[in-house]
Design an enzyme around this catalytic site. Sequence first.
Site: not given
Ligand code: NAD
Length: 499
Positions: A166, A190, A193-194, A243, A298, A390
């Site tokens: 998001f 994809k 969704e937020r 994450s 991140c 985190e």
């Molecule tokens: P998230 O892991 O909750 O969601 C990421 C994506 O995965 C979304 O599209 C979501 O719909 C999907 N998703 C969520 N739960 C899932 C599941 N159980 N199974 C399959 N798909 C699922 O992350 P977020 O809250 O959207 O974003 C924040 C996180 O992203 C933080 O941990 C941040 O550090 C990380 N991030 C990392 C980088 C990097 O380059 N390493 C860059 C940006 C964000």
Amino acid sequence: MTTLAPFTARSYDFSDHARARNWIGGRWCDPVAPAAPILDVPNPRWGRAMAQVALSGAADVARAIESAREAARGWRMTPLRDRAQVLYRTRELLLRHMDELAWLISHENGKLHPEAVAEVEKAIECLEYGCSLPHLAAGQSLEVSRGVTCEVVYEPLGVVAGVVPFNFPLMVPMWMLPQALAGGNTFILKPSERVPLTTMRLAAILAEAGLPPGVFSLVQGGREVVEALCDAPEISALGFVGSTAVARAVYARAAGSGKRALCLGGAKNHLLLVPDADPEVTIENIVASFTGCAGQRCMAASVLVAVGDVDHLIKRIAERAAAMRLGTDMGPVQSASATERLSRAIGDAERAGARVVVDGRVAGPTAGGYWVGPTILDRVDPSSPAGCEELFGPVLSIVRVPNLEAAIGVENRNRYGNAAAVYTTSGDVAQRVVTAASAGMCGVNVGVPVPREPFGFGGWNESCFGTGDLTGWDGFRFWTRPRKVTRKWALQRDATWMS
Ligand code: NAD
């Protein structure tokens, strides 16, 4: 139906927007299941729904795959130079619609308008890398023996997919799209969704730039869509950013179904502060690192490792953070659950013995919005949740250590490996840290050491599952496969291919 209502807001005032939809085969469509679950898309500044999103399922992924497969042959046969022309035109359109896109990002994600402008600019920079691929991906050719040449060319993988978080609704998709599309693949995205709205605008812009129908698809949804993308045998590669827990699971599932996968995860970035640091460079930079985008980057600072006596710097960092005006100098966090999670984490740290130097558990400037102010916790135990997990918000945990080696030890023991930085005026200290840190991206007097293009973006340890970086040349290699061709046109009897 291919038109899309533009986003008209040009201020932070609350504004409704059309509901999120899928983009498949060059048309907007809704999920196949008539009773698909529907979520609100809240504007975090106001805590009110600005749109709705219906969650797609496996049947919608199947439709997107079918359309992507139909488009794959024509796109693959399009020369790389012509594919790059679409990216050039996309760049022009992103520049033209910069203000609209920035306001849309700001409304659905919550970040400040200038931060959203910076996001669009960085997305354009990533796109420019894709535009340069006709020059970079010329391949190699060598006469390996008399009259015999070997050549390498980069072939597309076919239908590929990306899953994004998001916090950067436009930039993170742009870490993947330019290389994947220039490489000749068709791409299914994809979004989170937020924040499902900005990428709809991107789909419309790509179509306006001349991308053929089916080459780019958008499937809105959550876990069910991700799992269907992981499992689909027709999809050859999957890029993921999110994450760590989800990155690890998605990597295992995608690799288990025989795909190439690269999954970037969460982070706990350490800034090492030594007594000789230049206050003018350091103070503003550290505050910007942990409060920018309300700490939801991140690459944001999360732990400040204070080496020896740096109280003169910490005092000024705290004063600067405490003076920030919510809503003007820092935006809201993205969800109500983030507000609750962060408030709980601050309270837990306090109960575990940390001192709350700046307390962000305050009411925000707009009732109902999701606000947490800049927070500084001092004397945090590095093995406590505030010291090692985190938090993903504007919270800086200070860990005190007596010397540089102890500071490096604290950094090295954290399980993540996205970023680490040092603030110093000593080249020797800087060099010691950048060679000893266990992080893929290091900064010297730079608190958010995001590599600029063409240098690749990617972390180490539990911040990355898979091999290589997601952007730059590694990104192009991830989305393509090298074909090696050996040719012999000197047909003399005495010249074998080994001669
Ligand atoms: P998230 O892991 O909750 O969601 C990421 C994506 O995965 C979304 O599209 C979501 O719909 C999907 N998703 C969520 N739960 C899932 C599941 N159980 N199974 C399959 N798909 C699922 O992350 P977020 O809250 O959207 O974003 C924040 C996180 O992203 C933080 O941990 C941040 O550090 C990380 N991030 C990392 C980088 C990097 O380059 N390493 C860059 C940006 C964000």
